[in-house]
Design a protein around this motif. Sequence first.
Motif, PDB file in Angstrom:
ATOM      1  N   MET A   1       0.842  -1.189   0.000  1.00 13.96           N
ATOM      2  CA  MET A   1       0.000   0.000   0.000  1.00 13.96           C
ATOM      3  C   MET A   1       0.881   1.244   0.000  1.00 13.96           C
ATOM      4  N   ALA A   2       0.289   2.362  -0.424  1.00 19.14           N
ATOM      5  CA  ALA A   2       1.029   3.621  -0.498  1.00 19.14           C
ATOM      6  C   ALA A   2       0.278   4.710   0.252  1.00 19.14           C
ATOM      7  N   LEU A   3       1.008   5.419   1.122  1.00 18.35           N
ATOM      8  CA  LEU A   3       0.485   6.608   1.796  1.00 18.35           C
ATOM      9  C   LEU A   3       1.173   7.808   1.167  1.00 18.35           C
ATOM     10  N   MET A   4       0.397   8.633   0.501  1.00 20.01           N
ATOM     11  CA  MET A   4       0.952   9.747  -0.245  1.00 20.01           C
ATOM     12  C   MET A   4       0.512  11.069   0.379  1.00 20.01           C
ATOM     13  N   GLY A   5       1.339  12.062   0.251  1.00 22.92           N
ATOM     14  CA  GLY A   5       0.986  13.378   0.762  1.00 22.92           C
ATOM     15  C   GLY A   5       2.082  14.371   0.479  1.00 22.92           C
ATOM     16  N   LYS A   6       1.710  15.615   0.287  1.00 26.27           N
ATOM     17  CA  LYS A   6       2.696  16.666   0.064  1.00 26.27           C
ATOM     18  C   LYS A   6       3.403  17.023   1.372  1.00 26.27           C
ATOM     19  N   ALA A   7       4.413  17.847   1.267  1.00 25.15           N
ATOM     20  CA  ALA A   7       5.161  18.284   2.443  1.00 25.15           C
ATOM     21  C   ALA A   7       4.212  18.908   3.456  1.00 25.15           C
ATOM     22  N   GLY A   8       4.370  18.548   4.732  1.00 26.14           N
ATOM     23  CA  GLY A   8       3.528  19.095   5.781  1.00 26.14           C
ATOM     24  C   GLY A   8       2.266  18.316   6.038  1.00 26.14           C
TER      25      GLY A   8
ATOM     26  N   GLN B   1      11.213   7.516 -16.481  1.00 23.44           N
ATOM     27  CA  GLN B   1       9.943   6.849 -16.187  1.00 23.44           C
ATOM     28  C   GLN B   1       8.730   7.664 -16.635  1.00 23.44           C
ATOM     29  N   SER B   2       8.939   8.542 -17.612  1.00 21.27           N
ATOM     30  CA  SER B   2       7.852   9.290 -18.251  1.00 21.27           C
ATOM     31  C   SER B   2       6.954  10.014 -17.254  1.00 21.27           C
ATOM     32  N   GLY B   3       7.566  10.530 -16.187  1.00 20.39           N
ATOM     33  CA  GLY B   3       6.799  11.296 -15.217  1.00 20.39           C
ATOM     34  C   GLY B   3       5.971  10.468 -14.261  1.00 20.39           C
ATOM     35  N   LYS B   4       6.096   9.140 -14.310  1.00 23.52           N
ATOM     36  CA  LYS B   4       5.307   8.277 -13.436  1.00 23.52           C
ATOM     37  C   LYS B   4       6.136   7.798 -12.251  1.00 23.52           C
ATOM     38  N   MET B   5       5.427   7.545 -11.142  1.00 24.14           N
ATOM     39  CA  MET B   5       6.061   7.002  -9.945  1.00 24.14           C
ATOM     40  C   MET B   5       5.510   5.599  -9.704  1.00 24.14           C
TER      41      MET B   5
ATOM     42  N   GLY C   1       8.223  -3.919   5.502  1.00 24.16           N
ATOM     43  CA  GLY C   1       9.088  -2.832   5.036  1.00 24.16           C
ATOM     44  C   GLY C   1       8.317  -1.528   4.920  1.00 24.16           C
ATOM     45  N   PHE C   2       8.846  -0.466   5.523  1.00 23.41           N
ATOM     46  CA  PHE C   2       8.333   0.891   5.339  1.00 23.41           C
ATOM     47  C   PHE C   2       9.357   1.637   4.492  1.00 23.41           C
ATOM     48  N   VAL C   3       8.936   2.230   3.387  1.00 24.30           N
ATOM     49  CA  VAL C   3       9.860   2.922   2.485  1.00 24.30           C
ATOM     50  C   VAL C   3       9.495   4.395   2.416  1.00 24.30           C
ATOM     51  N   ASP C   4      10.383   5.265   2.915  1.00 23.21           N
ATOM     52  CA  ASP C   4      10.176   6.706   2.836  1.00 23.21           C
ATOM     53  C   ASP C   4      10.725   7.219   1.507  1.00 23.21           C
ATOM     54  N   GLU C   5      10.289   8.400   1.097  1.00 27.63           N
ATOM     55  CA  GLU C   5      10.716   9.027  -0.171  1.00 27.63           C
ATOM     56  C   GLU C   5      10.510   8.056  -1.342  1.00 27.63           C
ATOM     57  N   ALA C   6       9.345   7.374  -1.345  1.00 30.76           N
ATOM     58  CA  ALA C   6       9.087   6.359  -2.366  1.00 30.76           C
ATOM     59  C   ALA C   6       8.935   6.947  -3.763  1.00 30.76           C
ATOM     60  N   SER C   7       8.747   8.263  -3.863  1.00 31.79           N
ATOM     61  CA  SER C   7       8.672   8.884  -5.187  1.00 31.79           C
ATOM     62  C   SER C   7       9.983   8.741  -5.948  1.00 31.79           C
ATOM     63  N   MET C   8      11.082   8.457  -5.234  1.00 31.83           N
ATOM     64  CA  MET C   8      12.394   8.317  -5.870  1.00 31.83           C
ATOM     65  C   MET C   8      12.642   6.920  -6.421  1.00 31.83           C
ATOM     66  N   LEU C   9      11.789   5.951  -6.070  1.00 33.47           N
ATOM     67  CA  LEU C   9      12.031   4.572  -6.482  1.00 33.47           C
ATOM     68  C   LEU C   9      11.827   4.404  -7.979  1.00 33.47           C
ATOM     69  N   ASP C  10      12.715   3.620  -8.606  1.00 34.08           N
ATOM     70  CA  ASP C  10      12.450   3.219  -9.983  1.00 34.08           C
ATOM     71  C   ASP C  10      11.832   1.816  -9.972  1.00 34.08           C
TER      72      ASP C  10
ATOM     73  N   LEU D   1       4.589   2.108   1.274  1.00 38.94           N
ATOM     74  CA  LEU D   1       5.338   3.190   0.651  1.00 38.94           C
ATOM     75  C   LEU D   1       4.834   4.533   1.173  1.00 38.94           C
ATOM     76  N   PHE D   2       5.760   5.423   1.522  1.00 32.72           N
ATOM     77  CA  PHE D   2       5.431   6.785   1.929  1.00 32.72           C
ATOM     78  C   PHE D   2       6.034   7.710   0.882  1.00 32.72           C
ATOM     79  N   GLY D   3       5.207   8.472   0.170  1.00 31.57           N
ATOM     80  CA  GLY D   3       5.755   9.284  -0.910  1.00 31.57           C
ATOM     81  C   GLY D   3       4.973  10.556  -1.158  1.00 31.57           C
ATOM     82  N   ASP D   4       5.590  11.448  -1.908  1.00 30.73           N
ATOM     83  CA  ASP D   4       5.019  12.750  -2.231  1.00 30.73           C
ATOM     84  C   ASP D   4       4.690  12.779  -3.726  1.00 30.73           C
ATOM     85  N   PRO D   5       3.396  12.811  -4.087  1.00 31.15           N
ATOM     86  CA  PRO D   5       3.036  12.769  -5.508  1.00 31.15           C
ATOM     87  C   PRO D   5       3.430  14.021  -6.281  1.00 31.15           C
ATOM     88  N   ALA D   6       3.798  15.097  -5.568  1.00 28.69           N
ATOM     89  CA  ALA D   6       4.180  16.334  -6.255  1.00 28.69           C
ATOM     90  C   ALA D   6       5.663  16.395  -6.581  1.00 28.69           C
TER      91      ALA D   6
END
Length: 513
Positions: A47-54, A229-233, A192-201, A217-222
Amino acid sequence: MNDASPIVYSPDQAEAHDRVSDLLRAAGVDLDNGLCLPAKESDARVMALMGKAGSGKTLLLSELVKALDAVGVETVSGDYESRRSRESRTLAVLAPTNKAASVLRMRGVPATTIHRIIYTPVYDPEYEKVAEWLMGNGDPPEIEELPEEALARAQASYEVHKSIPAALAAAGLRGSDFITGWKRREEPLDIGFVDEASMLDEKQFEDLQEIFPNLVLFGDPAQLAPVGQSGKMVFDGLKDSQKLELHRIHRQEADNPILDLAHALADPAIGFEDFERMVEDAARRDERVVFAQRVEVDLMARSPVLVWRNATRIRLINAFRHVHGAPETALLPGEPLVCDGIELPLKHRKKRLDLEARGLIKGAQVIYLGPGRKPGFSKLHVVGALEPQVSAASIVKIEKPDEEEPFIPYAASMGATFLHGAAVTIHKAQGSQWENVQVFAPDLYAAARMGRVEAGQPLWKRLAYVAITRAQSRLFWVVRNRLAKPSDGLRIDDLGGTPAPLTLEAQDPAAGA
């Protein structure tokens, strides 16, 4: 925050906590009732928990780690793994880079890098006894090289850092004394908890799914997607039922002008000139934002200027070296570098694992300390690593404006390759944070004028969002292509860490090539 203070979740944080709890309960770990059952073969859960900074992702991650520890789940750091029973449940908190992992560790979360989990150390059997004792398995060992006072220092260190290598270093040992090699992990782990998941290829994501049957996964969609990766995460490919988005928490006492600016970029009506006026207004109201007329060279040695274009990066690096009087044929101690990869043949796989496990992975930030004992070797401080000082065969490339080939002041036949780190692209800055961040606004203006779009958003806005949110305390929005004079020379006396071990110098990787 005081541990005694109750945590008050926002509604979407509470929902996210419940969703992760449901995933863990299905895996046999019940946080609500304090139950921790042995792992069973089952389908993979992601599963993925996404959110912008803050939005509170880090707070949520931290509280979930505490809850898992409270029910008896063992945290795995990649430093050393005890001979636990198969019934033990484990958790690993991961980040793509040392810098990102160190940001979590500073907040009390025992994070490590993905590389450190995939490649695990092999310990000398004698010192493995010490590691087992430190982890609570058995009595203090009797080792001639480690008297009682040395073991006491090791134990005191482990209580604070929960790191076996740091504890053994406190006892007077170096990595070469107790780590005999490295191997790729073959046995799967658990949670496994993965922070900064937007960086994963995609390849990293596949590797993690092979190792962890339960992955959050913990990531920031922005953020900016990985190059190629054509702009995809990676979380874009998950089902809607596997994703949950957190929203910014508005608390008056936590008002942050830097985050206000980052979130203002979501307004489609705001153009570049409008946004720059917002930055200027924020700078008048709050000292945490600076509308800067020049690049402050004093900050560049520890936190790079963030740019979009490579040509800008190269010009700023050469200006930084010029004002410090750096010779073309050598580096000055204190110059910042960025690891650009490791160039070694397959037969030196062990050496590659050794360097990567010590933190020399692509994108790692490094401070040059001085030459090694052999030609082509450098003593280096790896920013964010638990054991930061290392000595390694180095290929350092200094790129020059309007020249295709870089100048190479240091070149072993093979080894870790480095670019200068006084300025980096915003793409490479992802996952890192610095107290003070300088964003080179003329580059973002150029992106805005070009009208480029990525993943449905103007590219300049995505670049600005990532760059702004790298700042922990102060944002410098640099509007002119000018460089201040340094107030002092470069320094290394502010860097901690034990002296660099000589084992990486013991054999030139190219010697047997």
